[in-house]
Design a protein around this motif. Structure first.
Motif, PDB file in Angstrom:
ATOM      1  N   UNK A   1       1.324   2.893   3.538  1.00 54.77           N
ATOM      2  CA  UNK A   1       1.848   2.077   4.641  1.00 54.77           C
ATOM      3  C   UNK A   1       3.273   2.503   4.978  1.00 54.77           C
ATOM      4  N   UNK A   2       3.718   2.235   6.209  1.00 56.82           N
ATOM      5  CA  UNK A   2       5.124   2.513   6.537  1.00 56.82           C
ATOM      6  C   UNK A   2       6.062   1.682   5.662  1.00 56.82           C
ATOM      7  N   UNK A   3       7.253   2.214   5.414  1.00 58.60           N
ATOM      8  CA  UNK A   3       8.179   1.592   4.471  1.00 58.60           C
ATOM      9  C   UNK A   3       9.133   0.642   5.195  1.00 58.60           C
ATOM     10  N   UNK A   4       9.242  -0.567   4.645  1.00 51.83           N
ATOM     11  CA  UNK A   4      10.192  -1.562   5.128  1.00 51.83           C
ATOM     12  C   UNK A   4      11.138  -1.903   3.977  1.00 51.83           C
TER      13      UNK A   4
ATOM     14  N   UNK B   1       9.234 -14.214  11.957  1.00 48.75           N
ATOM     15  CA  UNK B   1      10.131 -13.463  12.834  1.00 48.75           C
ATOM     16  C   UNK B   1      10.156 -11.978  12.477  1.00 48.75           C
ATOM     17  N   UNK B   2      10.210 -11.679  11.176  1.00 46.56           N
ATOM     18  CA  UNK B   2      10.230 -10.284  10.733  1.00 46.56           C
ATOM     19  C   UNK B   2       8.940  -9.578  11.136  1.00 46.56           C
ATOM     20  N   UNK B   3       7.814 -10.197  10.873  1.00 44.30           N
ATOM     21  CA  UNK B   3       6.519  -9.563  11.199  1.00 44.30           C
ATOM     22  C   UNK B   3       6.414  -9.314  12.691  1.00 44.30           C
ATOM     23  N   UNK B   4       6.762 -10.305  13.493  1.00 42.21           N
ATOM     24  CA  UNK B   4       6.658 -10.148  14.947  1.00 42.21           C
ATOM     25  C   UNK B   4       7.575  -9.030  15.440  1.00 42.21           C
ATOM     26  N   UNK B   5       8.798  -9.007  14.909  1.00 36.13           N
ATOM     27  CA  UNK B   5       9.752  -7.994  15.374  1.00 36.13           C
ATOM     28  C   UNK B   5       9.318  -6.593  14.988  1.00 36.13           C
ATOM     29  N   UNK B   6       9.006  -6.376  13.716  1.00 41.67           N
ATOM     30  CA  UNK B   6       8.677  -5.022  13.285  1.00 41.67           C
ATOM     31  C   UNK B   6       7.315  -4.560  13.799  1.00 41.67           C
ATOM     32  N   UNK B   7       6.405  -5.486  14.047  1.00 40.46           N
ATOM     33  CA  UNK B   7       5.110  -5.111  14.619  1.00 40.46           C
ATOM     34  C   UNK B   7       5.251  -4.639  16.062  1.00 40.46           C
TER      35      UNK B   7
ATOM     36  N   UNK C   1       0.820  -1.226   0.000  1.00 41.08           N
ATOM     37  CA  UNK C   1       0.000   0.000   0.000  1.00 41.08           C
ATOM     38  C   UNK C   1       0.851   1.272   0.000  1.00 41.08           C
ATOM     39  N   UNK C   2       0.414   2.261  -0.768  1.00 40.71           N
ATOM     40  CA  UNK C   2       1.168   3.517  -0.871  1.00 40.71           C
ATOM     41  C   UNK C   2       1.287   4.238   0.466  1.00 40.71           C
TER      42      UNK C   2
ATOM     43  N   UNK D   1       4.331  -9.613   4.099  1.00 47.44           N
ATOM     44  CA  UNK D   1       4.847  -8.320   4.552  1.00 47.44           C
ATOM     45  C   UNK D   1       4.052  -7.152   3.987  1.00 47.44           C
ATOM     46  N   UNK D   2       3.543  -7.307   2.766  1.00 51.89           N
ATOM     47  CA  UNK D   2       2.814  -6.186   2.153  1.00 51.89           C
ATOM     48  C   UNK D   2       1.418  -6.002   2.734  1.00 51.89           C
ATOM     49  N   UNK D   3       1.009  -6.848   3.658  1.00 50.53           N
ATOM     50  CA  UNK D   3      -0.248  -6.594   4.380  1.00 50.53           C
ATOM     51  C   UNK D   3      -0.116  -5.385   5.300  1.00 50.53           C
ATOM     52  N   UNK D   4       1.096  -5.165   5.808  1.00 51.46           N
ATOM     53  CA  UNK D   4       1.289  -4.106   6.796  1.00 51.46           C
ATOM     54  C   UNK D   4       2.280  -3.022   6.371  1.00 51.46           C
ATOM     55  N   UNK D   5       3.123  -3.325   5.372  1.00 51.10           N
ATOM     56  CA  UNK D   5       4.174  -2.384   5.006  1.00 51.10           C
ATOM     57  C   UNK D   5       4.225  -2.165   3.499  1.00 51.10           C
TER      58      UNK D   5
END
Length: 415
Positions: A12-15, A243-249, A9-10, A35-39
């Motif tokens: 969303x925060x950038x990862x 692991x990435x989703x849990x950490x960045x969330x 999404x345009x 990952x693109x669900x949230x970032x």
């Protein structure tokens, strides 16, 4: 700027996802759907990888600066970063240099110092001499476990092709980046929450390296992924994605943590040496000569290799130490650091002089140095042919025997 791709999404925060040496942004394909669900995910290619322009960088810091320039061009100020291998090295530099822009950090299959400088420079020599095909063929054993290689032949072949299609000059430059990379004393400067991920069976960046990162970074935690070697996001995509989703969330910082209080600045006081000294005329400036020893030791290690220099230092005693210091300070610190000609040219001159004077023990070291400085075996042969005419056939005959042995050792790919 770096060749890059955006997904998600345009608003969303950038990862940002950083790749490993010899890979393209496609190494992260299995992570993208989740990952693109949230970032909004930005993936980039290293120079000369995946068809990217072949403009090599000379350090991990330079690569980090290119990441920041790419984000600036997109109007992105704040971002999270996850990087694998050399991509993790870029992430470490971002954590040190741009902590005010970084929301959170994940370092995967990464080390504060990747093996030895000698090993990386020798890999560069192998690529310069033989191309990337030998490195590509040996990639599966470095990147994946035996079980994965047997079960996923299509993915393994895809990985081999990624390496094979990389620009050789950029691959060699990246080897030099990793040879010079050592941030063990700088890890405390990373000021963001950090996840460190290691494959349990990774021999390139083993779990011990990951523990070193965790010990040095103030706010870091460790995750070991079973059944994974070096290219963990490809071999265990589900575990790495989780692991990435849990950490960045849970650790995403919307605003930078407050910087540490700056140390007080104390103005240096002039020190007058004792003894008689001529007074300076008004407006005249004193010429201060810095000791060239440290610069000489750095160049000496880069040219001759850590192993050679370490042996020389270990073998030095009260009788020979002054000579070692002399060689480091003047031959390497005064001469090899001069900007007038490049190291390739200095190697050509040095080889010629050593053959002419019959210094064949030293020639062994400097043939190896010439390969590291960018001369090919064909070019070294031409130098020795030239010396055969101007310095004598017997000297050149001995030199060819020395050079042949060194070149075979340095350019034969590891099995």
């Amino acid at each position: 700027m770096l060749q890059h791709r955006l997904d998600g999404p345009d608003d969303a925060p950038v990862l940002v996802l950083g790749p490993a040496l010899g890979t393209t942004w496609h190494m992260w394909d299995r992570q993208i759907p989740e990952l693109t669900r949230n970032w909004r995910v930005l993936r980039f290619d290293l120079p000369g990888h995946g068809g990217a322009p072949a403009h090599p960088a000379d350090s991990a810091t330079a690569l980090a600066e290119r990441v920041l320039a790419t984000l600036d061009s997109l109007g992105v100020h704040r971002f999270g970063f996850a990087g694998c291998s050399i991509g993790g090295a870029v992430g470490i530099q971002l954590g040190i240099l741009a902590r005010e822009r970084l929301s959170s950090l994940a370092l995967i299959s990464t080390s504060p110092r990747f093996g030895t400088a000698d090993a990386w420079r020798q890999r560069g020599v192998v690529v310069r001499t033989n191309g990337l095909d030998p490195i590509a063929r040996s990639t599966p054993e470095r990147w994946f476990t035996e079980g994965f290689i047997e079960a996923q032949p299509a993915i393994v072949e895809w990985a081999v092709q990624m390496v094979r299609t990389t620009d050789p000059g950029c691959y060699i430059a990246a080897c030099e980046v990793l040879a010079a990379f050592d941030v063990r004393s700088e890890l405390s400067g990373i000021g963001v929450p950090t996840l460190v991920v290691a494959g349990a069976e990774d021999e390139a960046t083993p779990p011990a390296d990951a523990r070193g990162l965790v010990a040095g970074i103030p706010d870091a935690r460790l995750a070991i992924v079973p059944g994974a070697s070096h290219l963990t996001p490809v071999e265990q995509p589900g575990a790495v994605t989780e692991l990435i989703i849990r950490h960045f969330t849970t650790s995403w910082q919307e605003s930078p943590a407050g910087p540490p209080a700056p140390a007080p600045v104390i103005a240096p006081q002039p020190v007058r040496p004792t003894g008689a000294i001529a007074e300076l005329e008004p407006g005249e400036q004193a010429s201060i000569r810095t000791d060239p020893y440290d610069a000489g030791m750095k160049v000496r290690r880069e040219v001759l290799g850590d192993a050679h220099v370490d042996r020389a230092q270990e073998n030095a005693d009260d009788f020979t130490q002054d000579f070692q210091d002399l060689a480091t300070r003047y031959a390497w610190g005064e001469l090899w650091t001069r900007p007038g000609i490049d190291r390739r040219t200095r190697s050509v001159i040095t080889l010629t002089a050593l053959v002419s004077r019959g210094h064949f023990d030293e020639l062994t070291f400097h043939v190896r140095a010439a390969l590291r400085n960018g001369l090919t075996p064909e070019e070294i042969k031409e130098v020795l042919l030239q010396t055969a005419v101007y310095a004598g056939v017997p000297a050149a005959n001995s030199a060819f025997a020395v050079a042949q042995k060194v070149i075979r050792e340095e350019t034969t790919p590891e099995e």
